[in-house]
Design a protein around this motif. Structure first.
Motif, mmCIF file in Angstrom:
data_model
loop_
_atom_site.group_PDB
_atom_site.id
_atom_site.type_symbol
_atom_site.label_atom_id
_atom_site.label_comp_id
_atom_site.label_asym_id
_atom_site.label_seq_id
_atom_site.Cartn_x
_atom_site.Cartn_y
_atom_site.Cartn_z
ATOM 1 N N PRO A 182 122.717 -79.786 21.577
ATOM 2 C CA PRO A 182 122.321 -82.015 20.844
ATOM 3 C C PRO A 182 121.125 -82.095 21.633
ATOM 4 N N VAL A 183 119.609 -82.563 21.566
ATOM 5 C CA VAL A 183 118.426 -82.963 21.988
ATOM 6 C C VAL A 183 118.951 -83.772 22.538
ATOM 7 N N ARG A 184 117.788 -84.079 22.956
ATOM 8 C CA ARG A 184 117.474 -85.108 23.640
ATOM 9 C C ARG A 184 116.213 -86.354 23.579
ATOM 10 N N TYR A 185 116.669 -87.393 23.381
ATOM 11 C CA TYR A 185 115.456 -88.533 22.556
ATOM 12 C C TYR A 185 114.767 -89.665 23.932
ATOM 13 N N ALA A 186 113.806 -89.642 23.497
ATOM 14 C CA ALA A 186 112.994 -90.162 24.151
ATOM 15 C C ALA A 186 113.010 -91.462 23.676
ATOM 16 N N SER A 187 112.168 -92.734 24.551
ATOM 17 C CA SER A 187 111.035 -93.872 24.034
ATOM 18 C C SER A 187 110.213 -93.889 24.723
ATOM 19 N N VAL A 188 108.901 -94.060 24.264
ATOM 20 C CA VAL A 188 107.831 -93.934 24.861
ATOM 21 C C VAL A 188 107.350 -95.452 24.499
ATOM 22 N N ALA A 189 106.625 -95.743 26.241
ATOM 23 C CA ALA A 189 106.339 -96.723 27.129
ATOM 24 C C ALA A 189 104.908 -96.904 27.662
ATOM 25 N N ALA A 190 104.538 -95.799 27.278
ATOM 26 C CA ALA A 190 102.934 -95.426 27.487
ATOM 27 C C ALA A 190 102.338 -94.620 27.298
ATOM 28 N N PRO A 191 100.530 -94.368 26.670
ATOM 29 C CA PRO A 191 100.494 -92.856 26.302
ATOM 30 C C PRO A 191 100.928 -91.473 27.120
ATOM 31 N N VAL A 192 101.181 -91.025 26.163
ATOM 32 C CA VAL A 192 101.748 -89.352 26.667
ATOM 33 C C VAL A 192 101.399 -88.746 25.820
ATOM 34 N N ASP A 193 101.795 -87.430 26.186
ATOM 35 C CA ASP A 193 101.682 -86.436 24.915
ATOM 36 C C ASP A 193 102.628 -86.389 24.442
ATOM 37 N N CYS A 194 102.157 -85.044 23.500
ATOM 38 C CA CYS A 194 103.310 -85.158 22.270
ATOM 39 C C CYS A 194 102.908 -83.666 21.304
ATOM 40 N N GLU A 195 103.798 -83.155 20.742
ATOM 41 C CA GLU A 195 103.395 -82.316 19.416
ATOM 42 C C GLU A 195 104.017 -82.100 19.087
ATOM 43 N N VAL A 196 104.041 -81.657 17.806
ATOM 44 C CA VAL A 196 104.739 -81.004 15.515
ATOM 45 C C VAL A 196 104.704 -80.074 15.132
ATOM 46 N N LEU A 197 105.452 -79.528 14.816
ATOM 47 C CA LEU A 197 105.667 -78.402 14.635
ATOM 48 C C LEU A 197 106.177 -78.587 12.950
ATOM 49 N N GLY A 198 104.968 -78.028 11.911
ATOM 50 C CA GLY A 198 105.363 -78.098 10.662
ATOM 51 C C GLY A 198 104.792 -77.490 9.206
ATOM 52 N N PHE A 199 104.469 -77.380 8.059
ATOM 53 C CA PHE A 199 104.026 -76.421 7.534
ATOM 54 C C PHE A 199 103.215 -77.408 6.311
ATOM 55 N N PRO A 200 102.659 -77.610 7.176
ATOM 56 C CA PRO A 200 100.617 -78.709 6.506
ATOM 57 C C PRO A 200 100.468 -77.595 5.540
ATOM 58 N N LEU A 201 99.971 -78.324 4.468
ATOM 59 C CA LEU A 201 99.188 -77.835 2.869
ATOM 60 C C LEU A 201 97.368 -77.506 3.814
ATOM 61 N N PHE A 202 96.910 -77.760 5.121
ATOM 62 C CA PHE A 202 96.011 -76.718 5.676
ATOM 63 C C PHE A 202 96.294 -75.007 5.900
ATOM 64 N N LYS A 203 97.795 -75.028 6.092
ATOM 65 C CA LYS A 203 98.445 -73.897 5.659
ATOM 66 C C LYS A 203 98.721 -72.982 5.289
ATOM 67 N N LEU A 204 98.157 -73.566 3.904
ATOM 68 C CA LEU A 204 98.640 -72.021 2.548
ATOM 69 C C LEU A 204 97.882 -71.240 3.072
ATOM 70 N N ARG A 205 98.647 -69.735 2.968
ATOM 71 C CA ARG A 205 97.508 -68.444 3.139
ATOM 72 C C ARG A 205 97.810 -67.750 1.696
ATOM 73 N N PRO A 206 97.270 -66.726 1.505
ATOM 74 C CA PRO A 206 97.812 -65.332 0.522
ATOM 75 C C PRO A 206 98.762 -64.471 1.374
ATOM 76 N N ASP A 207 99.789 -64.029 0.597
ATOM 77 C CA ASP A 207 100.166 -62.613 1.759
ATOM 78 C C ASP A 207 99.743 -61.667 0.967
ATOM 79 N N THR A 208 98.509 -60.845 1.881
ATOM 80 C CA THR A 208 98.023 -59.653 1.718
ATOM 81 C C THR A 208 99.109 -58.733 1.186
ATOM 82 N N VAL A 209 99.863 -58.251 1.863
ATOM 83 C CA VAL A 209 101.303 -57.574 2.580
ATOM 84 C C VAL A 209 101.555 -57.244 0.232
ATOM 85 N N SER A 210 101.943 -58.555 0.184
ATOM 86 C CA SER A 210 103.739 -59.143 -0.865
ATOM 87 C C SER A 210 102.825 -59.428 -1.945
#
Length: 961
Positions: free
Chosen positions: A120-148
């Motif tokens: 299980p993950v840990r959950y948190a609430s934000v009470a002041a400005p903090v650094d953060c991170e997001v991992l996902g699949f955005p459209l600007f990362k659309l790529r052609p496969d040059t091998v297949s």
């Protein structure tokens, strides 16, 4: 049912739990979003991603070491795709919060995704400005496969790669919408005109400090550098039934208080860290060692409880109705916040819950201060155990370490809270004696750096006259804490002023449904009329069906506390032949109090019966009657130590000898020191006289008896007097050092310098007395052997003894180092450490005294004379100086003299006293708190005390003429 995994939690973002969600709508249109695997079968994402979906395809990154041709997610469903895939189904969704949970369905075919279990993950609430991170699949990362290439069209296959976005978030944006605004770097060029480059990032989980703080919901209405997220604390506004489902699917804490607060409460907005002072890094390292020791200690306690019963009574609690707390506005204001709280914070907090929810309830109190009220046996100690272990399970590095302090021994008029806690830490966790860079002990450093969360158990044990003062002192500190107390005692103390900013909960009385399953499943099953039942079935039936009969009323009232329920279950467990229906006999038990006394009286005999099935290590020779007498003596000993200002609950091994009058202790210590030194001296003089003189064997034997008796008497008087003087300030505490030959810690060695003066204070006068005895009574009786060295010997012997004693103590102290921080404080470990230290003292005394004496004698009389002189002088020093010092000045020496020898001789404790205490611990009569034992229940201790006094008084009456 909440999602748990033995208390372990994932440490942060794991890229192999990232999921791309391919949605096919009813219109045939396809789009993509991101998600994160929360449990083995559930994925958290945004509601709008999966809305109006006809089918869902979940694509996960391969395990570490396995990649696709281009290392990303393909989109055409070609047969040569190597990513892990499985169909999905929406099982929970909320459009207002814009979050949803997708179930991972079984995948068809050998190449389908078969997800395994995850932490299980840990959950948190934000009470002041903090650094953060997001991992996902955005459209600007659309790529052609040059091998297949596509098999039919031979065109390049397009896929979306992952993007790890890092930025900041603040809770002060989007206050009206109650959302999180995330500021990021530029996402790169738009993939297609009119479309957001962040498209496909929706549903990605937002992380900060290794915890989940939200889910991305929008990405196009606040500019290219902004994402919007649904924040975790807002999810608690869901209706209870919908929230319970979300909690079960995602492992979300049951209460907002279960959310980790970011940044930590120590760092309010605008706070800038001062330069780190010396020792701060060592303090953090010590705190991690302390956390491991506390966890191991309380896990051991919980395992002992489970050995007796695998089932737990779910004690209930709620906000107290007593007038013992201040305005809610103060309670809802963090301790670090000195501003006047707004009126909207004046609403009460929901503080009701059950035993396993205590951590979440505590975290829901912004001030970090919680008082737990409960009567005798109401379950305060079990709640404390669950709180400590639960908080440690959720603890991140750098968080405070919950430590239980038995606050009844604190005298606020003599010691500050910090100084008193420092002493308790050193007693129970001796590795904290080690110094940090600036010379402070680690115990003081972790307190100075605010790395300890005090759990102050037993406030009602403080003397009545001191309770108001203690409460006032606690209120003046800025420490978050938990405090437990009986209600009446806390109420009386609160008349002088409540504990500031502290919420107060009270344990509720048990009802039949609270303990029915516990009594049923914790007892041995029996077969009756072809059905499996237990001895408790008729009793529970009577309590449920005929609750108004006098017998049922009395029993229900007696079983309203966990203490009495556990005692009843132990006594009537279905193996002893006892029938719990006897407790319904209203003629035998005419009140609930009579039933409680019956259970208290029957508990010790029940746990000491050698019943079939008990492990061999628990089938000891102590009969129930003998065990009850020995335990009664220990309980009476604690009562004898108690005063108006303090009620003793700690069975400290170094204090057991204080049951004897001081005059008796002085005589015992003096006698044993005299015996050790006298016998050694007497026997050692015989071979010396036979080798170095022409005297006969009878002369040597008689002289040995005379010299041994006189020298032993002198040494016995000296050490007895020294003990009598030192014992006026109480018994010596156990050493927190062990033999380690560490050269570090100059401050620590300097603190031992006063001890070295004992060498001169005892060594030189002892030398003068021994010279006078040899020149006086021994010579007058005609047994002068001529080995006294004349005038030179009379001068050198006192000097040699003084310098030798000083040097022996110096060497022994130099060789000491703080105990290994990997060790856990325990009674057996503390005894072993102190035993080794005392024996090492004896060896040092023998070498320091014997080697120089042997060398000096060898130069004058030859090797044989030198060997004999060194051996005799070394043994006399070891048993006279080393053992005498140990008996008079060390906790282990007094333990041996008074507890292992004298008290067993008087029949007060068994000879194997340590084994007896450990056995009582196994039987759940005692519990262990650091380096001391305690009776598991105060009521049991009081009952055993009364029974012991009654038996003792009856014996005195029988012996009287």
């Amino acid at each position: 049912m909440s999602f748990t995994d033995g208390g372990r939690r994932a440490t942060g973002l794991d890229p192999h739990r990232l999921v791309q969600i391919v949605v096919t709508q009813r219109t045939g249109e396809r789009w993509r979003g991101s998600g994160y695997q929360m449990t083995r079968t559930s994925v958290l994402t945004a509601a709008h991603v999966v809305g109006d979906a006809e089918s869902l395809l979940l694509c996960a990154l391969p395990a570490a070491g396995g990649t696709t041709a281009a290392g990303g997610m393909r989109t055409d469903g070609a047969p040569d795709v190597t990513v892990m895939e499985a169909p999905g189904r929406v099982v929970w969704s909320d459009d207002e919060l814009d979050i949803a949970v997708v179930e991972i369905l079984p995948a068809a075919g050998p190449g389908g995704w078969r997800p395994g279990g995850v932490l299980p993950v840990r959950y948190a609430s934000v009470a002041a400005p903090v650094d953060c991170e997001v991992l996902g699949f955005p459209l600007f990362k659309l790529r052609p496969d040059t091998v297949s290439r596509h098999r039919r069209t031979k065109e390049a296959i397009w896929y979306r790669d992952t993007h790890h976005a890092r930025g900041t978030t603040t809770p002060w944006s989007n206050l009206v919408a109650r959302e999180l605004e995330i500021s990021l770097d530029s996402p790169g060029p738009r993939a297609e005109p009119g479309r957001s480059p962040w498209e496909g990032m929706s549903g990605a989980v937002v992380w900060s400090g290794g915890c989940v703080i939200g889910v991305v919901t929008r990405h196009y209405d606040e500019g290219l550098h902004r994402l919007t997220a649904s924040k975790t604390e807002r999810w608690y506004r869901l209706p209870p039934d919908r929230f319970d489902t979300l909690q079960r699917l995602t492992g979300l804490p049951a209460r907002p208080g279960g959310l980790v607060r970011l940044p930590p409460p120590n760092n309010p907005p605008g706070w800038t860290a001062p330069p780190e002072r010396p020792g701060a890094a060592d303090a953090r390292s010590a705190a991690e060692s302390l956390a491991r020791a506390v966890r191991e200690q309380w896990r051991g306690e919980e395992q002992r409880q489970r050995a007796t019963s695998r089932y737990r009574i779910q004690v209930r609690f709620d906000c107290t109705r007593r007038n013992v707390y201040e305005h809610w506005a103060g309670i809802r204001t963090p301790l670090a916040d000195t501003l006047v709280p707004p009126r909207e914070l004046a609403d009460p907090l929901p503080l009701n819950g059950r035993l396993d929810e205590i951590v979440d309830v505590y975290r829901s109190v912004p001030s970090g201060r919680l008082v737990v009220l409960g009567g005798v046996g109401a379950g305060k100690t079990v709640l404390v155990s669950r709180f400590v272990l639960g908080l440690l399970h959720q603890r991140a590095p750098g968080d405070r370490v919950p430590v239980v302090f038995q606050v009844g021994s604190w005298d606020p008029t003599r010691q500050s809270l910090k100084e008193w806690m420092r002493g308790r830490l050193l007693r129970d966790y001796p590795f904290l004696e080690a110094p940090v860079d600036d010379g402070r002990s680690q115990a003081l450093a972790v307190l100075d750096e605010d790395l300890v969360l005090p759990v102050l158990d037993g406030f009602d044990e403080i003397g009545t006259a001191l309770q108001g003062t203690a409460l006032g002192e606690l209120g003046r500190t800025d420490l978050p804490l938990m405090l437990t107390s009986r209600p009446d005692e806390y109420g009386w103390a609160a008349l002088r002023g409540v504990l500031t900013r502290a919420a107060v909960i009270e344990l509720e009385a048990l009802t039949v449904p609270d303990y029915a399953d516990y009594l049923h499943f914790a007892s041995r099953p029996i077969r009756s009329d072809g059905e499996r039942s237990t001895v408790w079935e008729p009793v529970l039936h009577r309590l449920n069906e005929q609750p108004r009969t006098r017998g049922a009323e009395h029993l229900a009232q007696a079983l309203s506390s966990p203490l009495m329920v556990t005692m009843a279950r132990t006594i009537y467990d279905g193996t002893s032949g006892r029938d719990p229906r006897d407790m319904l006999d209203e003629t035998r038990f005419d009140s609930a109090e009579a039933l409680e006394e019956h259970l208290l009286a029957a508990f010790v005999p029940a746990v000491y019966e050698n019943r079939p099935g008990l492990p061999a290590r628990r089938r000891h020779r102590w009969t129930p009657e003998l065990a009850e007498r020995r335990l009664g003596f220990l309980a009476a000993h604690l009562e004898g130590l108690s005063t108006e200002d303090r009620r003793y609950r700690d069975i400290a091994w170094w204090e057991l000898g204080t049951t004897l009058p001081r005059s008796v202790r002085v005589l015992v210590i003096g006698f044993l020191a005299a015996l050790a030194f006298g016998v050694t001296t007497g026997i050692g003089n015989i071979p010396v006289d036979l080798v170095t003189t022409a005297q006969s064997l009878s002369f040597a034997v008689v002289r040995g008896i005379i010299v041994g008796s006189l020298h032993g008497l002198a040494v016995g008087v000296a050490f007895g007097a020294a003990y009598g003087y030192m014992s006026r300030s109480g018994p010596p505490e156990p050493s927190r050092l062990s033999v380690g030959f560490s050269r570090g810690g100059g401050k620590r060695r300097a603190a031992g310098a006063p001890r070295f003066l004992i060498g001169f204070g005892l060594g030189m006068p002892a030398g003068v007395v021994l010279v006078l005895l040899d020149r006086g009574p021994v010579g007058w009786l005609g047994y002068d052997d001529g080995n006294d060295g004349g005038l030179q010997g009379a001068f050198l012997l006192p000097c040699l003894l003084g310098v030798g004693a000083w040097l022996a103590l110096s060497v022994a102290h130099w060789a000491m180092t703080p105990v290994d921080r990997r060790s856990v404080a325990s009674v057996s470990g503390s005894l072993a450490t102190n035993r080794v230290n005392t024996l090492f003292h004896m060896v040092v005394w023998m070498l320091v005294m014997g080697v120089p004496a042997g060398l000096g004698a060898g130069l004058q009389g030859g090797p044989l004379w030198g060997f004999l002189a060194g051996l005799v002088f070394g043994l006399e020093a070891a048993f006279g100086g080393g053992l005498g010092y140990g008996l008079s000045f060390t906790a282990w020496g007094q333990w041996v003299a008074l507890v292992r020898i004298w008290l067993p001789l008087r029949g007060k404790v068994p000879w194997a006293v340590t084994a007896f205490l450990e056995d009582a611990l196994d039987r759940n009569v005692l519990r262990q708190t650091g380096a001391v034992y305690q009776f598991r229940h105060v009521r049991l201790q009081e009952h055993l005390t009364h029974a012991y006094h009654a038996h003792h008084n009856l014996g005195q009456k029988r012996d009287s003429p």
